[in-house]
Write an enzyme that holds these catalytic residues in place. Structure first.
Site, PDB file in Angstrom:
ATOM      1  N   MET A   1     -11.999   5.128  -0.779  1.00 16.26           N
ATOM      2  CA  MET A   1     -12.694   5.337   0.496  1.00 16.26           C
ATOM      3  C   MET A   1     -13.347   6.712   0.412  1.00 16.26           C
ATOM      4  SD  MET A   1      -9.766   3.705   2.882  1.00 16.26           S
ATOM      5  CE  MET A   1      -8.620   3.723   1.527  1.00 16.26           C
TER       6      MET A   1
ATOM      7  N   MET B   1      -8.729   8.666  -0.103  1.00 15.29           N
ATOM      8  CA  MET B   1      -9.618   9.028   1.022  1.00 15.29           C
ATOM      9  C   MET B   1     -10.082  10.464   0.851  1.00 15.29           C
ATOM     10  SD  MET B   1      -7.239   7.581   4.062  1.00 15.29           S
ATOM     11  CE  MET B   1      -6.583   5.919   4.063  1.00 15.29           C
TER      12      MET B   1
ATOM     13  N   ASP C   1      -7.047  -6.195   3.843  1.00 16.94           N
ATOM     14  CA  ASP C   1      -6.463  -4.860   3.903  1.00 16.94           C
ATOM     15  C   ASP C   1      -6.455  -4.321   5.331  1.00 16.94           C
ATOM     16  OD1 ASP C   1      -5.471  -2.400   3.290  1.00 16.94           O
ATOM     17  OD2 ASP C   1      -7.222  -1.699   2.172  1.00 16.94           O
TER      18      ASP C   1
ATOM     19  N   MET D   1     -11.875  -5.422   4.844  1.00 12.43           N
ATOM     20  CA  MET D   1     -11.119  -4.533   5.729  1.00 12.43           C
ATOM     21  C   MET D   1     -10.852  -5.254   7.053  1.00 12.43           C
ATOM     22  SD  MET D   1     -10.569  -1.946   3.885  1.00 12.43           S
ATOM     23  CE  MET D   1      -9.539  -1.200   5.144  1.00 12.43           C
TER      24      MET D   1
ATOM     25  N   HIS E   1      -8.239   1.719  -4.205  1.00 13.37           N
ATOM     26  CA  HIS E   1      -9.207   1.527  -3.117  1.00 13.37           C
ATOM     27  C   HIS E   1      -9.834   2.876  -2.798  1.00 13.37           C
ATOM     28  CE1 HIS E   1      -9.749   0.258   1.410  1.00 13.37           C
ATOM     29  NE2 HIS E   1     -10.895   0.495   0.805  1.00 13.37           N
TER      30      HIS E   1
ATOM     31  N   SER F   1       0.843  -1.198   0.000  1.00 15.08           N
ATOM     32  CA  SER F   1       0.000   0.000   0.000  1.00 15.08           C
ATOM     33  C   SER F   1       0.875   1.244   0.000  1.00 15.08           C
ATOM     34  CB  SER F   1      -0.898   0.005   1.230  1.00 15.08           C
ATOM     35  OG  SER F   1      -1.468   1.282   1.360  1.00 15.08           O
TER      36      SER F   1
ATOM     37  N   ASP G   1      -4.612   3.984  -1.943  1.00 11.97           N
ATOM     38  CA  ASP G   1      -5.740   4.365  -1.088  1.00 11.97           C
ATOM     39  C   ASP G   1      -6.154   5.806  -1.339  1.00 11.97           C
ATOM     40  OD1 ASP G   1      -6.098   1.995   0.643  1.00 11.97           O
ATOM     41  OD2 ASP G   1      -4.028   2.411   1.205  1.00 11.97           O
TER      42      ASP G   1
ATOM     43  N   HIS H   1      -1.215  -1.049  -4.352  1.00  9.24           N
ATOM     44  CA  HIS H   1      -2.502  -0.717  -3.719  1.00  9.24           C
ATOM     45  C   HIS H   1      -2.472   0.786  -3.435  1.00  9.24           C
ATOM     46  CE1 HIS H   1      -6.109  -1.651  -1.284  1.00  9.24           C
ATOM     47  NE2 HIS H   1      -5.667  -0.719  -0.461  1.00  9.24           N
TER      48      HIS H   1
HETATM   49  C1  DX5 Z   1      -6.527   1.707   5.446  1.00  7.76           C
HETATM   50  C2  DX5 Z   1      -6.056   1.432   4.035  1.00  7.76           C
HETATM   51  C3  DX5 Z   1      -4.984   0.424   3.954  1.00  7.76           C
HETATM   52  C4  DX5 Z   1      -3.700   0.793   4.642  1.00  7.76           C
HETATM   53  C5  DX5 Z   1      -3.073  -0.460   5.149  1.00  7.76           C
HETATM   54  O1  DX5 Z   1      -7.642   2.524   5.387  1.00  7.76           O
HETATM   55  O2  DX5 Z   1      -7.134   0.958   3.244  1.00  7.76           O
HETATM   56  O3  DX5 Z   1      -4.720   0.064   2.611  1.00  7.76           O
HETATM   57  O4  DX5 Z   1      -2.807   1.475   3.807  1.00  7.76           O
HETATM   58  O5  DX5 Z   1      -1.991  -0.092   5.903  1.00  7.76           O
HETATM   59  P1  DX5 Z   1      -1.316  -1.040   6.991  1.00  7.76           P
HETATM   60  O6  DX5 Z   1      -0.778  -2.228   6.268  1.00  7.76           O
HETATM   61  O7  DX5 Z   1      -0.266  -0.149   7.560  1.00  7.76           O
HETATM   62  O8  DX5 Z   1      -2.384  -1.415   7.977  1.00  7.76           O
HETATM   63 ZN    ZN Z   2      -6.633   0.090   1.254  1.00  7.17          ZN
END
Ligand code: DX5
Ligand code: ZN
Length: 223
Positions: A69, A38, A176, A138, A67, A9, A36, A34
């Site tokens: 969010m 947000m 994840d 998740m 991903h 990620s 993210d 990956h």
């Molecule tokens: C959390 C993200 C994850 C995050 C995982 O909201 O969706 O992808 O980056 O990070 P680690 O592996 O540090 O938990």
């Molecule tokens: Zn993620």
């Protein structure tokens, strides 16, 4: 042989050295990126948006797993696909018309993904499972890297595996949040296919070695 993939990620990478960290993953044993996204509404944090995503995909040489969010993700599906998303994952909790959203993603030319928050039961996907390429389970509450893995995830993997089997779907199970060398093997043994890992990889002393070790851990055969 079920697929076993590693998806670092980028949230945990050094944003001031993104190109360097992307090249590291390009040449590592990892399979996917990956990414993210947000929005500060669906989750209490803001990560990165289109201009940075565009910069990322000019360097990535592997599958890019996005991903989202964010609330109302339909607004951005076409743009993310055009900028190089290989798969687009939306949250079940953010999509009142999930069936239609999945159609949009497919039409945009990306693989379809649906993420489930820790409190959301697996059964809500029953009617659309055949349309989903990846379920992102998740294993922490979304919004931040570096959180502790929620143990109930194993039960949900078992349920999801059964749903996929009983409907003859070919959906991958992605985990994840909080994935480390401590839980990676058990996750794969329980039925996970894709392990997302952020902090564990990027905060380690030698990220390519950490990825290599994760690979050997998930490849261990049962005695
Ligand atoms: C959390 C993200 C994850 C995050 C995982 O909201 O969706 O992808 O980056 O990070 P680690 O592996 O540090 O938990
Ligand atoms: Zn993620």
């Amino acid at each position: 042989m079920p697929q076993k993939l590693i998806a670092p990620s980028l949230l945990a990478s050094d944003f001031a050295n993104l190109q360097r960290d992307i090249e590291m993953i390009n040449t590592s044993d990892a399979d996917w990126f990956h990414v993210d996204i947000m929005d500060g509404l669906f989750v209490p944090n803001i990560s990165l948006g289109m201009p940075v995503f565009k910069a990322i995909t000019t360097h990535t040489k592997k599958f890019v797993d996005v991903h989202l969010m964010i609330v109302d993700p339909d607004r951005f599906v076409v743009e993310f696909a055009a900028l190089g998303a290989s798969s687009i994952t939306v949250h079940y909790e953010a999509c009142p018309h999930l069936h239609r959203t999945l159609q949009f993603i497919k039409q945009a030319g990306a693989k379809t993904g649906v993420a489930l928050n820790p409190h959301t039961p697996v059964g809500v996907l029953k009617e659309v499972i055949s349309m989903i390429d990846v379920v992102c389970m998740m294993s922490v509450n979304p919004g931040f890297g570096g959180q502790t893995f929620i143990e109930n995830t194993y039960n949900k993997i078992t349920e999801l595996k059964e749903l996929i089997r009983s409907t003859n779907a070919s959906t991958l199970i992605e985990i994840d949040g909080g994935v480390t060398d401590e839980n990676a093997h058990k996750l794969i043994k329980t039925g996970a296919n894709v392990l997302v890992s952020g902090s564990f990889i990027f905060k380690s002393e030698n990220p390519p070695e950490t990825i290599k070790n994760l690979r050997s851990i998930i490849n261990i055969k049962e005695q």
